[in-house]
Scaffold this motif. Structure first.
Motif, PDB file in Angstrom:
ATOM      1  N   PRO A 159       1.171   4.651  -4.412  1.00 43.62           N
ATOM      2  CA  PRO A 159       1.707   3.560  -5.477  1.00 43.62           C
ATOM      3  C   PRO A 159       0.578   2.735  -5.863  1.00 43.62           C
ATOM      4  O   PRO A 159      -0.190   2.060  -4.924  1.00 43.62           O
ATOM      5  CB  PRO A 159       2.793   2.423  -5.015  1.00 43.62           C
ATOM      6  CG  PRO A 159       3.406   3.553  -3.787  1.00 43.62           C
ATOM      7  CD  PRO A 159       2.236   4.455  -3.316  1.00 43.62           C
ATOM      8  N   GLU A 160      -0.149   2.662  -6.843  1.00 46.25           N
ATOM      9  CA  GLU A 160      -1.453   2.109  -7.285  1.00 46.25           C
ATOM     10  C   GLU A 160      -1.712   0.575  -6.943  1.00 46.25           C
ATOM     11  O   GLU A 160      -2.595   0.030  -6.874  1.00 46.25           O
ATOM     12  CB  GLU A 160      -1.711   2.512  -8.782  1.00 46.25           C
ATOM     13  CG  GLU A 160      -0.817   1.653  -9.846  1.00 46.25           C
ATOM     14  CD  GLU A 160      -1.052   1.952 -11.357  1.00 46.25           C
ATOM     15  OE1 GLU A 160      -1.885   1.303 -11.800  1.00 46.25           O
ATOM     16  OE2 GLU A 160      -0.532   3.011 -11.735  1.00 46.25           O
ATOM     17  N   ASN A 161      -0.580  -0.271  -6.614  1.00 47.02           N
ATOM     18  CA  ASN A 161      -0.717  -1.637  -6.224  1.00 47.02           C
ATOM     19  C   ASN A 161      -0.447  -1.890  -4.953  1.00 47.02           C
ATOM     20  O   ASN A 161      -0.188  -3.237  -4.782  1.00 47.02           O
ATOM     21  CB  ASN A 161      -0.003  -2.542  -7.658  1.00 47.02           C
ATOM     22  CG  ASN A 161      -0.656  -2.265  -8.811  1.00 47.02           C
ATOM     23  OD1 ASN A 161      -1.991  -2.495  -9.152  1.00 47.02           O
ATOM     24  ND2 ASN A 161       0.036  -2.309  -9.732  1.00 47.02           N
ATOM     25  N   TYR A 162      -0.192  -0.859  -4.049  1.00 44.56           N
ATOM     26  CA  TYR A 162       0.045  -1.107  -2.758  1.00 44.56           C
ATOM     27  C   TYR A 162      -1.291  -1.313  -2.085  1.00 44.56           C
ATOM     28  O   TYR A 162      -2.236  -0.701  -2.214  1.00 44.56           O
ATOM     29  CB  TYR A 162       0.744   0.029  -2.180  1.00 44.56           C
ATOM     30  CG  TYR A 162       2.203  -0.051  -2.554  1.00 44.56           C
ATOM     31  CD1 TYR A 162       2.851  -0.876  -3.198  1.00 44.56           C
ATOM     32  CD2 TYR A 162       3.136   0.706  -1.523  1.00 44.56           C
ATOM     33  CE1 TYR A 162       4.079  -0.929  -3.461  1.00 44.56           C
ATOM     34  CE2 TYR A 162       4.557   0.635  -1.991  1.00 44.56           C
ATOM     35  CZ  TYR A 162       5.041  -0.222  -3.102  1.00 44.56           C
ATOM     36  OH  TYR A 162       6.324  -0.159  -3.166  1.00 44.56           O
ATOM     37  N   LYS A 163      -1.389  -2.424  -1.225  1.00 49.09           N
ATOM     38  CA  LYS A 163      -2.628  -2.770  -0.480  1.00 49.09           C
ATOM     39  C   LYS A 163      -2.271  -2.385   1.060  1.00 49.09           C
ATOM     40  O   LYS A 163      -1.282  -2.961   1.559  1.00 49.09           O
ATOM     41  CB  LYS A 163      -2.936  -4.111  -0.541  1.00 49.09           C
ATOM     42  CG  LYS A 163      -3.557  -4.261  -1.883  1.00 49.09           C
ATOM     43  CD  LYS A 163      -4.002  -5.609  -1.946  1.00 49.09           C
ATOM     44  CE  LYS A 163      -4.774  -5.950  -3.529  1.00 49.09           C
ATOM     45  NZ  LYS A 163      -5.257  -7.189  -3.530  1.00 49.09           N
ATOM     46  N   VAL A 164      -2.837  -1.173   1.519  1.00 43.09           N
ATOM     47  CA  VAL A 164      -2.446  -0.738   3.170  1.00 43.09           C
ATOM     48  C   VAL A 164      -3.736  -0.802   4.003  1.00 43.09           C
ATOM     49  O   VAL A 164      -4.827  -0.632   3.745  1.00 43.09           O
ATOM     50  CB  VAL A 164      -1.766   0.652   2.719  1.00 43.09           C
ATOM     51  CG1 VAL A 164      -1.306   1.221   3.967  1.00 43.09           C
ATOM     52  CG2 VAL A 164      -0.998   0.808   1.710  1.00 43.09           C
ATOM     53  N   SER A 165      -2.980  -1.202   5.201  1.00 41.95           N
ATOM     54  CA  SER A 165      -4.104  -1.379   6.377  1.00 41.95           C
ATOM     55  C   SER A 165      -3.529  -0.730   7.316  1.00 41.95           C
ATOM     56  O   SER A 165      -2.084  -0.862   7.560  1.00 41.95           O
ATOM     57  CB  SER A 165      -4.703  -2.649   6.553  1.00 41.95           C
ATOM     58  OG  SER A 165      -3.695  -3.482   6.826  1.00 41.95           O
ATOM     59  N   ILE A 166      -4.128  -0.039   8.593  1.00 44.96           N
ATOM     60  CA  ILE A 166      -3.772   0.335   9.669  1.00 44.96           C
ATOM     61  C   ILE A 166      -4.081  -0.664  10.759  1.00 44.96           C
ATOM     62  O   ILE A 166      -5.105  -1.164  11.068  1.00 44.96           O
ATOM     63  CB  ILE A 166      -4.285   1.728  10.308  1.00 44.96           C
ATOM     64  CG1 ILE A 166      -4.179   2.688   9.144  1.00 44.96           C
ATOM     65  CG2 ILE A 166      -3.976   2.043  11.520  1.00 44.96           C
ATOM     66  CD1 ILE A 166      -4.689   4.139   9.470  1.00 44.96           C
ATOM     67  N   ILE A 167      -2.891  -1.068  11.772  1.00 43.23           N
ATOM     68  CA  ILE A 167      -3.108  -1.950  12.629  1.00 43.23           C
ATOM     69  C   ILE A 167      -3.879  -1.297  13.687  1.00 43.23           C
ATOM     70  O   ILE A 167      -3.434  -0.342  14.176  1.00 43.23           O
ATOM     71  CB  ILE A 167      -1.896  -2.569  12.962  1.00 43.23           C
ATOM     72  CG1 ILE A 167      -1.109  -3.373  12.232  1.00 43.23           C
ATOM     73  CG2 ILE A 167      -1.934  -3.479  14.241  1.00 43.23           C
ATOM     74  CD1 ILE A 167       0.306  -3.718  12.330  1.00 43.23           C
ATOM     75  N   THR A 168      -4.991  -1.918  14.190  1.00 46.29           N
ATOM     76  CA  THR A 168      -6.228  -1.099  15.293  1.00 46.29           C
ATOM     77  C   THR A 168      -5.171  -1.506  16.639  1.00 46.29           C
ATOM     78  O   THR A 168      -5.873  -2.268  17.595  1.00 46.29           O
ATOM     79  CB  THR A 168      -7.353  -1.727  15.161  1.00 46.29           C
ATOM     80  OG1 THR A 168      -7.504  -3.113  15.228  1.00 46.29           O
ATOM     81  CG2 THR A 168      -7.981  -1.217  14.008  1.00 46.29           C
ATOM     82  N   SER A 169      -4.158  -0.785  17.082  1.00 49.26           N
ATOM     83  CA  SER A 169      -3.351  -1.070  18.212  1.00 49.26           C
ATOM     84  C   SER A 169      -3.485   0.322  18.891  1.00 49.26           C
ATOM     85  O   SER A 169      -3.448   1.362  18.254  1.00 49.26           O
ATOM     86  CB  SER A 169      -2.044  -1.661  18.098  1.00 49.26           C
ATOM     87  OG  SER A 169      -1.172  -0.701  17.084  1.00 49.26           O
ATOM     88  N   GLY A 170      -3.086   0.356  20.075  1.00 52.02           N
ATOM     89  CA  GLY A 170      -3.002   1.490  20.842  1.00 52.02           C
ATOM     90  C   GLY A 170      -1.492   1.774  20.928  1.00 52.02           C
ATOM     91  O   GLY A 170      -0.540   1.689  19.976  1.00 52.02           O
TER      92      GLY A 170
END
Length: 329
Positions: A246-257
């Motif tokens: 979806p073009e207006n979704y801002k996504v990031s990955i939590i740097t967790s184990g």
């Protein structure tokens, strides 16, 4: 693998503990409970009964007992308007033991998403054997693996993708099943046809079969926590890629184990505080820093339970997030 093999050999020689038997056979207990879900959930939510169950089974008193559901997913699939026998868009949706009895609404979301994108969906119900493997019940796990391989080979040999929602379940087809010394060609064929649903969707996006025009233009912020099995045996970027569609979704990955739950580990009374300390290393603080409007994504059922117990936030499977973003014509 070392843990499972050690537990198997040790328990074969010294006997199987009652709690390990309960956890290993929890799917059978959930299946029984789902026949009368209202009564089962009432008992689980009742303080005296809940306390007694946890005391007998060695579950940490702070943990919630999972809610069981009884929804006929085959009937639900039939109610969805789908195009059948589109050979290039046939998929098998693997309804594992977690989706069948606990995360049933996730199964509905997956059906809605795949059908909404034009795929012809068939359901396969089967217990992966994950709980048996985890507790060293390798004879029972091998029996389930044999059944799944026999029944899924027909689809896999035709090149039909087998899509899984719970990483720890579907990825047994690509990892542990290869260690049980079955007929090699069948196991390899099924392993090659088995995908996390995110892997499959990411591949379809890359091929141009799924596009951003099929999804909402409304903005959203999403933070992802991925399952350890995915980190070890797949790729985190596939979840990132599909949620960025979806073009207006801002996504990031939590740097967790690891989230700290690790299957039944975090449920066990003596491991509860260690489990929560693991969550506090990075995952819980990262989630607490986010606003309530931020969507937390987690594709593991145990991860979602851990996040709720540790932060009070309700994480969603990536499939649910995409299903909610889908534009229905």
């Amino acid at each position: 693998t070392l843990k499972s093999e050690f537990l198997y050999q040790y328990q074969e020689a010294n006997g199987y503990k009652f709690r390990n038997i309960l956890f290993a056979y929890n799917t059978r207990l959930n299946a029984l409970g789902s026949k009368i879900p209202e009564l089962t959930n009432t008992i689980y939510n009742s303080r005296p009964f809940s306390y007694l169950i946890k005391k007998i089974s060695g579950i940490a008193p702070e943990r919630r007992l999972p809610k069981v559901l009884n929804i006929n997913l085959n009937k639900y699939l039939q109610s969805v308007n789908i195009q059948l026998d589109n050979k290039n868009k046939n998929v098998v949706l693997y309804i594992d033991e977690f989706t069948r009895y606990l995360d049933v609404n996730l199964g509905k979301d997956a059906i809605d998403l795949l059908c909404g994108l034009g795929y012809s969906v068939r359901l396969y119900f089967g217990e992966s054997g994950r709980a048996f493997i985890s507790k060293g019940f390798l004879k029972q796990a091998k029996k389930l693996a044999d059944k799944n391989i026999t029944e899924l080979y027909e689809y896999a040999s035709q090149g039909t993708p087998i899509l899984g929602l719970e990483p720890s379940a579907i990825l047994t087809f690509r990892d542990e099943y290869k260690r049980f010394h079955f007929q090699t060609n069948k196991v390899e064929t099924i392993a090659a046809a088995s995908f996390l649903i995110e892997e499959f969707l990411a591949g379809e996006i890359e091929k141009g079969n799924i596009g951003k025009e099929q999804f909402t233009k409304s903005p959203a912020i999403i933070k992802i926590h991925n399952h350890c099995h995915q980190k070890a045996l797949s790729d985190q970027t596939v979840t990132f890629d599909i949620l960025n569609l979806p073009e207006n979704y801002k996504v990031s990955i939590i740097t967790s184990g690891c989230c700290g739950m690790a299957g039944s580990f975090g449920y066990e009374e003596e491991h509860y505080h260690t489990s929560m300390q693991i969550g506090e290393l990075k995952l819980f603080p990262s989630i607490r820093k986010t606003g309530e409007d931020v969507i937390i994504s987690a594709n593991g059922t145990s991860c979602r339970h851990q996040i709720y117990d540790g932060t009070g936030r309700q994480a969603q499977h990536p499939v649910t997030i995409l299903k909610n973003a889908l534009c229905i014509n």
